[in-house]
Design a protein around this motif. Structure first.
Motif, PDB file in Angstrom:
ATOM      1  N   PRO A 125       0.795  -1.227   0.000  1.00  0.00           N
ATOM      2  CA  PRO A 125       0.000   0.000   0.000  1.00  0.00           C
ATOM      3  C   PRO A 125       0.831   1.282   0.000  1.00  0.00           C
ATOM      4  O   PRO A 125       0.413   2.294  -0.549  1.00  0.00           O
ATOM      5  CB  PRO A 125      -0.822  -0.106   1.290  1.00  0.00           C
ATOM      6  CG  PRO A 125      -0.911  -1.560   1.566  1.00  0.00           C
ATOM      7  CD  PRO A 125       0.391  -2.128   1.076  1.00  0.00           C
ATOM      8  N   THR A 142      -0.630   8.618  -3.362  1.00  0.00           N
ATOM      9  CA  THR A 142      -1.749   9.447  -2.915  1.00  0.00           C
ATOM     10  C   THR A 142      -2.585   8.651  -1.911  1.00  0.00           C
ATOM     11  O   THR A 142      -2.485   7.421  -1.836  1.00  0.00           O
ATOM     12  CB  THR A 142      -2.644   9.851  -4.095  1.00  0.00           C
ATOM     13  OG1 THR A 142      -3.255   8.667  -4.634  1.00  0.00           O
ATOM     14  CG2 THR A 142      -1.869  10.583  -5.176  1.00  0.00           C
ATOM     15  N   GLN A 143      -3.409   9.347  -1.162  1.00  0.00           N
ATOM     16  CA  GLN A 143      -4.300   8.672  -0.214  1.00  0.00           C
ATOM     17  C   GLN A 143      -5.245   7.716  -0.936  1.00  0.00           C
ATOM     18  O   GLN A 143      -5.540   6.629  -0.439  1.00  0.00           O
ATOM     19  CB  GLN A 143      -5.093   9.703   0.592  1.00  0.00           C
ATOM     20  CG  GLN A 143      -4.246  10.476   1.582  1.00  0.00           C
ATOM     21  CD  GLN A 143      -3.624   9.573   2.636  1.00  0.00           C
ATOM     22  OE1 GLN A 143      -4.311   8.750   3.251  1.00  0.00           O
ATOM     23  NE2 GLN A 143      -2.333   9.713   2.844  1.00  0.00           N
ATOM     24  N   ALA A 144      -5.702   8.116  -2.110  1.00  0.00           N
ATOM     25  CA  ALA A 144      -6.583   7.246  -2.890  1.00  0.00           C
ATOM     26  C   ALA A 144      -5.855   5.969  -3.321  1.00  0.00           C
ATOM     27  O   ALA A 144      -6.442   4.876  -3.297  1.00  0.00           O
ATOM     28  CB  ALA A 144      -7.114   7.992  -4.109  1.00  0.00           C
ATOM     29  N   GLN A 145      -4.579   6.074  -3.705  1.00  0.00           N
ATOM     30  CA  GLN A 145      -3.806   4.894  -4.093  1.00  0.00           C
ATOM     31  C   GLN A 145      -3.612   3.970  -2.894  1.00  0.00           C
ATOM     32  O   GLN A 145      -3.747   2.751  -3.023  1.00  0.00           O
ATOM     33  CB  GLN A 145      -2.438   5.298  -4.643  1.00  0.00           C
ATOM     34  CG  GLN A 145      -2.487   5.856  -6.035  1.00  0.00           C
ATOM     35  CD  GLN A 145      -1.123   6.317  -6.497  1.00  0.00           C
ATOM     36  OE1 GLN A 145      -0.404   7.007  -5.768  1.00  0.00           O
ATOM     37  NE2 GLN A 145      -0.770   5.943  -7.702  1.00  0.00           N
ATOM     38  N   ILE A 146      -3.288   4.537  -1.750  1.00  0.00           N
ATOM     39  CA  ILE A 146      -3.079   3.728  -0.550  1.00  0.00           C
ATOM     40  C   ILE A 146      -4.350   2.951  -0.222  1.00  0.00           C
ATOM     41  O   ILE A 146      -4.315   1.742   0.017  1.00  0.00           O
ATOM     42  CB  ILE A 146      -2.653   4.610   0.639  1.00  0.00           C
ATOM     43  CG1 ILE A 146      -1.264   5.199   0.389  1.00  0.00           C
ATOM     44  CG2 ILE A 146      -2.663   3.805   1.945  1.00  0.00           C
ATOM     45  CD1 ILE A 146      -0.856   6.282   1.367  1.00  0.00           C
ATOM     46  N   LYS A 147      -5.482   3.637  -0.239  1.00  0.00           N
ATOM     47  CA  LYS A 147      -6.754   2.985   0.067  1.00  0.00           C
ATOM     48  C   LYS A 147      -7.069   1.880  -0.938  1.00  0.00           C
ATOM     49  O   LYS A 147      -7.447   0.764  -0.553  1.00  0.00           O
ATOM     50  CB  LYS A 147      -7.880   4.013   0.085  1.00  0.00           C
ATOM     51  CG  LYS A 147      -9.213   3.421   0.470  1.00  0.00           C
ATOM     52  CD  LYS A 147     -10.288   4.483   0.556  1.00  0.00           C
ATOM     53  CE  LYS A 147     -11.620   3.859   0.953  1.00  0.00           C
ATOM     54  NZ  LYS A 147     -12.662   4.878   1.067  1.00  0.00           N
ATOM     55  N   ALA A 148      -6.907   2.172  -2.222  1.00  0.00           N
ATOM     56  CA  ALA A 148      -7.193   1.170  -3.255  1.00  0.00           C
ATOM     57  C   ALA A 148      -6.280  -0.041  -3.117  1.00  0.00           C
ATOM     58  O   ALA A 148      -6.723  -1.189  -3.269  1.00  0.00           O
ATOM     59  CB  ALA A 148      -7.050   1.792  -4.638  1.00  0.00           C
ATOM     60  N   ARG A 149      -5.021   0.169  -2.809  1.00  0.00           N
ATOM     61  CA  ARG A 149      -4.076  -0.941  -2.643  1.00  0.00           C
ATOM     62  C   ARG A 149      -4.416  -1.778  -1.419  1.00  0.00           C
ATOM     63  O   ARG A 149      -4.296  -3.006  -1.448  1.00  0.00           O
ATOM     64  CB  ARG A 149      -2.653  -0.403  -2.541  1.00  0.00           C
ATOM     65  CG  ARG A 149      -2.146   0.196  -3.841  1.00  0.00           C
ATOM     66  CD  ARG A 149      -0.835   0.884  -3.636  1.00  0.00           C
ATOM     67  NE  ARG A 149      -0.337   1.497  -4.867  1.00  0.00           N
ATOM     68  CZ  ARG A 149       0.785   2.212  -4.941  1.00  0.00           C
ATOM     69  NH1 ARG A 149       1.534   2.396  -3.868  1.00  0.00           N
ATOM     70  NH2 ARG A 149       1.158   2.723  -6.090  1.00  0.00           N
ATOM     71  N   MET A 150      -4.829  -1.120  -0.338  1.00  0.00           N
ATOM     72  CA  MET A 150      -5.203  -1.849   0.877  1.00  0.00           C
ATOM     73  C   MET A 150      -6.453  -2.696   0.628  1.00  0.00           C
ATOM     74  O   MET A 150      -6.519  -3.852   1.056  1.00  0.00           O
ATOM     75  CB  MET A 150      -5.420  -0.880   2.030  1.00  0.00           C
ATOM     76  CG  MET A 150      -4.137  -0.238   2.503  1.00  0.00           C
ATOM     77  SD  MET A 150      -4.391   0.961   3.805  1.00  0.00           S
ATOM     78  CE  MET A 150      -4.406  -0.126   5.210  1.00  0.00           C
ATOM     79  N   ILE A 151      -7.421  -2.142  -0.079  1.00  0.00           N
ATOM     80  CA  ILE A 151      -8.635  -2.892  -0.395  1.00  0.00           C
ATOM     81  C   ILE A 151      -8.315  -4.072  -1.307  1.00  0.00           C
ATOM     82  O   ILE A 151      -8.794  -5.187  -1.083  1.00  0.00           O
ATOM     83  CB  ILE A 151      -9.691  -1.960  -1.018  1.00  0.00           C
ATOM     84  CG1 ILE A 151     -10.209  -0.981   0.041  1.00  0.00           C
ATOM     85  CG2 ILE A 151     -10.837  -2.761  -1.642  1.00  0.00           C
ATOM     86  CD1 ILE A 151     -11.054   0.145  -0.509  1.00  0.00           C
ATOM     87  N   ARG A 156      -6.607  -6.784   0.724  1.00  0.00           N
ATOM     88  CA  ARG A 156      -7.578  -7.476   1.578  1.00  0.00           C
ATOM     89  C   ARG A 156      -8.449  -8.422   0.758  1.00  0.00           C
ATOM     90  O   ARG A 156      -8.681  -9.567   1.143  1.00  0.00           O
ATOM     91  CB  ARG A 156      -8.452  -6.468   2.320  1.00  0.00           C
ATOM     92  CG  ARG A 156      -9.424  -7.158   3.273  1.00  0.00           C
ATOM     93  CD  ARG A 156     -10.347  -6.208   3.958  1.00  0.00           C
ATOM     94  NE  ARG A 156     -11.189  -5.572   2.955  1.00  0.00           N
ATOM     95  CZ  ARG A 156     -11.729  -4.367   3.067  1.00  0.00           C
ATOM     96  NH1 ARG A 156     -11.505  -3.656   4.150  1.00  0.00           N
ATOM     97  NH2 ARG A 156     -12.478  -3.875   2.115  1.00  0.00           N
TER      98      ARG A 156
END
Length: 53
Positions: free
Chosen positions: A3, A33-42, A45
């Motif tokens: 992420p 970006t925050q959006a990239q971090i979130k998308a990668r974490m999702i 998971r």
């Protein structure tokens, strides 16, 4: 992909150095970006929770 990997190529900061990516060219590690971090974490998971037949 981690992420918190590079914004452009996803490689971790500790292993990055200078890298080539066709869409970016030669680059150093850049914070995602925050959006990239979130998308990668999702995505990570979801990959862990998928059931394989």
């Amino acid at each position: 992909m981690t992420p918190f990997g590079c914004r452009w190529c996803g490689i971790e900061k500790s292993n990055h150095g200078r890298r080539w990516k066709r869409s970016k060219g030669m680059h150093g590690w850049e914070q995602p970006t925050q959006a990239q971090i979130k998308a990668r974490m999702i995505a990570r998971r979801n990959a862990r929770t998928e059931v394989t037949p």
